[in-house]
Structures are given as C-alpha cells and as structure tokens.
Design an enzyme around this catalytic site. Structure first.
Site, PDB file in Angstrom:
ATOM      1  N   GLY A 186     -26.236  -8.449  15.160  1.00 26.19           N
ATOM      2  CA  GLY A 186     -25.298  -9.392  15.774  1.00 26.19           C
ATOM      3  C   GLY A 186     -23.836  -9.076  15.553  1.00 26.19           C
ATOM      4  N   ARG A 242     -29.351 -10.711  28.885  1.00 24.38           N
ATOM      5  CA  ARG A 242     -30.735 -10.500  28.420  1.00 24.38           C
ATOM      6  C   ARG A 242     -31.719 -10.613  29.583  1.00 24.38           C
ATOM      7  NH1 ARG A 242     -31.647 -13.104  22.381  1.00 24.38           N
ATOM      8  NH2 ARG A 242     -30.787 -11.309  21.289  1.00 24.38           N
ATOM      9  N   LYS A 289     -23.932  -8.569   1.751  1.00 25.66           N
ATOM     10  CA  LYS A 289     -24.688  -8.462   0.506  1.00 25.66           C
ATOM     11  C   LYS A 289     -25.585  -7.236   0.433  1.00 25.66           C
ATOM     12  CE  LYS A 289     -24.796 -13.400  -0.444  1.00 25.66           C
ATOM     13  NZ  LYS A 289     -25.653 -14.555  -0.709  1.00 25.66           N
ATOM     14  N   GLY A 295     -33.240  -9.002  14.080  1.00 25.57           N
ATOM     15  CA  GLY A 295     -34.216  -8.799  13.009  1.00 25.57           C
ATOM     16  C   GLY A 295     -35.111  -7.597  13.234  1.00 25.57           C
TER      17      GLY A 295
END
Length: 391
Positions: free
Chosen positions: A350, A36, A193, A373
């Site tokens: 991820g 990163r 989900k 996110g």
C-alpha cells in the site's frame, strides 16, 4: 509454472466461475476509482471470446459472515458494465438453474461471498455449492491468494482450474523478480517495524545481492550498531535480532545498505526545508524522518548496477514534505533504469504504491502489484493457498 492459464482451457459453452478482486473505493454508492475492476477486464473479455460465460465471485469489505447492505456487490454493477461493455446480471442467491437460464455469454455477478461465515472458514459445503454453479474455475485475484477461503482455494480443487490474465501476469512478474531473477538483484524494504518483517528479511538474505533498508526499520538497525537515533521511531528491543540479520547477510554475501546521512527534525511534521547531518550526528532531541543525499547517491549506484529490483516500502516519511526526497530520488532512478531497458522493477504494498503514484511513476515500473498481504507473503517465500490450489 505448475498452473494452467485461460489458453489451456476449453471454455466453449462453459460456465466459468471467476474469482476477482473488485474491492474498489465507494463514495455515496458510486465507485471513485475503478482501476481494480478495469484490471479484470482482459479475463472477462477472453472468457467470452472463447465461448464461456463468466460468473464473478468476489468479496467486498469485512462483513464478518453476515449480510451488510452497505457491502453489497450490487452497488458495483454500473462500474462493471462500464468496464466490460455489456450487461452484468446481479444475483443474490444463485442456483445452477438460474445460471443455465441466462444467455451463453452472460456476465453474472454473485453477491459478496463473505456474507456467509462459510467463506472465510473454507467450509467444504460452500466450496461444493460454488462448484455446482460452474464447469471451470478461474482465479484472477492474486490479492486474495494468501487466503485459504472457499472461493479462493476450496472450489479450485473441485473443478478444472486455471489462472486468469491478471493472476498470470502477476505470477509471471514475480517469478522474474524473485524466482529466477537476472542478477544482481536488489530489494528495497521500508516500513516502521523490523518485527513485522522478520520473515521477509530472512527470505531476502538468501535471494538478494543488495538489500536497501529504509524507514523506521533502518533506525532499528542503526541503533543496534550503537548509533544514536534520538527520538526516532525504533525498536530498541530488536537490537539483537538486527545484529543477527547483519551478521547473516555478511555470511551470505548480501550487502545491506543503511543510511549514511539523514534528515532530522524536532517534530513529526512538514517543514520548509530539511536539515541533513551525518548518520552519527543525530542530536538526542531530534528524530530521523528521511535518508540524506549521500545515501541516495549510494542507492542510485546499487540500482544502476542491478538487473532486477523489488520494492516494498518507502525510505522516509514520504507523506510529509520535504521528507519524500530520498524515496522520490530513488524512484526517479528506478524509472530511468527501467525505461532504458536495464532493469526489471517490481513493486507492491500500500505505502509503496502510494509513494510511486505520488512521485508520478505509476507507468514506469515493469510491474506494480495491487496485492498487499499476498505480495508480502510471496516476498517472504510463503506458499499462497490460492496459487497452490491451481497446480
């Protein structure tokens, strides 16, 4: 493109506030994976080449608005100096006087922005304070762009603002993949989900030609169609929603690809070999852990026919051998088509990045997003505050 890049800015003699993502893993105070940090290097190099001085703003961990010594950015100075090839000056409580006293091309690192509760509250006072430290604002942290914080959104309204190299690269790749893609466009969505990805599925139905659904989510759709999924992870209370999504897809001309054969097991554990059965033959006491070879064949046909692909989630329990088979085979096909120049492939999230790395295809996608996110919210069609503020 409603935002400016570094190329649009005059940086000579300017102090440039740069929001970066340097949330790297640490062990015993040492960085164990600096990728990163390395991805921010082009932005830092180009700011200095244009005569500017980069002042790095970043968060690290979740200190919840209080100073936490183990989350101090001072620990990252050696890794930053290695990556940038120059001295990095760490400052706990910055002031404009301190910054102006440094060399014109100095690289300055400000302590963890989240040590103040004003950061996550996007307090105008903190935004004003940060703006006072610089002349130009550059956001190079797409991974934090879904947060409206003082250092990602507030300060962008107070200074001439632009996207850094990594942010510009990410936005360009995402625009190619979903904004204005070459068609046919395929999306692969996995995960446990359906309930956590309703916004995502709804947005993709409007934009994609094919939607491949894998993982626990696929079990929910199969169960909603009356298929016995045994003891598999599935949200049986989401059956009506799943049937509605299937009906909407049909109406909108988006073909949903679900497993036609499956790998079954009596327990959630690794095995010597997989047992494959037709999707309609799952016994009551078994669970589905992966898609089968006929499903992989169908997915490979879709990928080969596609021009653009976005991936968020694996097809099976890729962490447990041999239930990585479907995901690995699909990744082989994506890599081959991308390498041949026949496919633009973008992936993020991820588990997705972990599966790609495990399969050895980290260099074989057109673009891999390290943003979790923010990548998901972009796929959901949401406006990202940190990007909108650059416009």
């Amino acid at each position: 493109m409603g935002w400016k890049s570094l190329d649009d800015m005059d940086l000579a003699g300017k102090r440039v506030l740069v929001r970066v993502d340097i949330n790297v893993p640490l062990k015993d105070g040492k960085v164990t994976d600096a990728s990163r940090i390395e991805r921010t290097t082009p932005t830092i190099r180009d700011i200095r080449a244009k005569g500017g001085s980069p002042i790095l703003l970043a968060h690290f961990g979740r200190p919840k608005g209080k100073p936490v010594p183990e989350m101090s950015l001072s620990q990252l100075v050696p890794a930053l100096e290695d990556a940038f090839g120059t001295e990095v000056i760490f400052v706990e409580r910055p002031s404009r006087e301190f910054i102006d006293a440094q060399a014109p091309d100095a690289v300055i690192l400000v302590e963890n922005t989240r040590f103040s509760p004003m950061e996550e509250a996007n307090d105008p006072q903190m935004a004003q304070f940060l703006a006072s430290l610089g002349d130009v604002y550059c956001n190079d942290a797409f991974s934090a762009a879904h947060r409206a914080h003082a250092s990602t959104e507030g300060v962008a309204h107070l200074l001439p603002s632009c996207a850094g190299r990594l942010m510009a690269e990410e936005l360009g790749a995402l625009e190619k993949a979903l904004g204005n893609p070459e068609r046919p466009l395929t999306a692969v969505v996995g995960g446990a989900k359906v309930s956590t990805k309703l916004d995502l599925l709804s947005n993709l139905l409007d934009k994609t030609d094919y939607l491949v659904i894998g993982g626990g989510m696929a079990n929910t759709f199969l169960a909603a169609q009356g298929v016995n999924v045994g003891t598999s992870l599935a949200e049986h209370d989401m059956a009506d929603t799943a049937r509605q999504i299937l009906a909407d897809a049909d109406r909108k001309g988006c073909e949903i690809i679900l497993p036609v054969d499956i790998a079954i097991s009596p327990a959630f554990e690794a095995a010597e070999s997989a047992t494959y059965v037709d999707v309609s033959d799952c016994p009551d006491d078994q669970m589905i852990l992966d898609a089968g070879p006929r499903t992989v064949e169908k997915i490979a046909e879709v990928i080969t026919a596609s021009k653009t692909l976005i991936m968020n989630g694996p097809l099976g329990v890729f962490e447990l051998p041999p239930y990585h088979m479907a995901t690995s085979a699909m990744l082989d096909c994506i890599a081959e088509q991308t390498g041949a120049g026949d496919l633009i492939s973008v992936a993020g999230g991820g588990d997705t990045v972990a599966a790609i790395n495990k399969a050895g295809h980290a260099d074989d996608f057109s673009y891999i997003s390290t943003a979790g996110g923010a990548f998901l919210e972009w796929m959901e069609g949401k406006t990202l505050p940190g990007v909108a503020a650059l416009g």
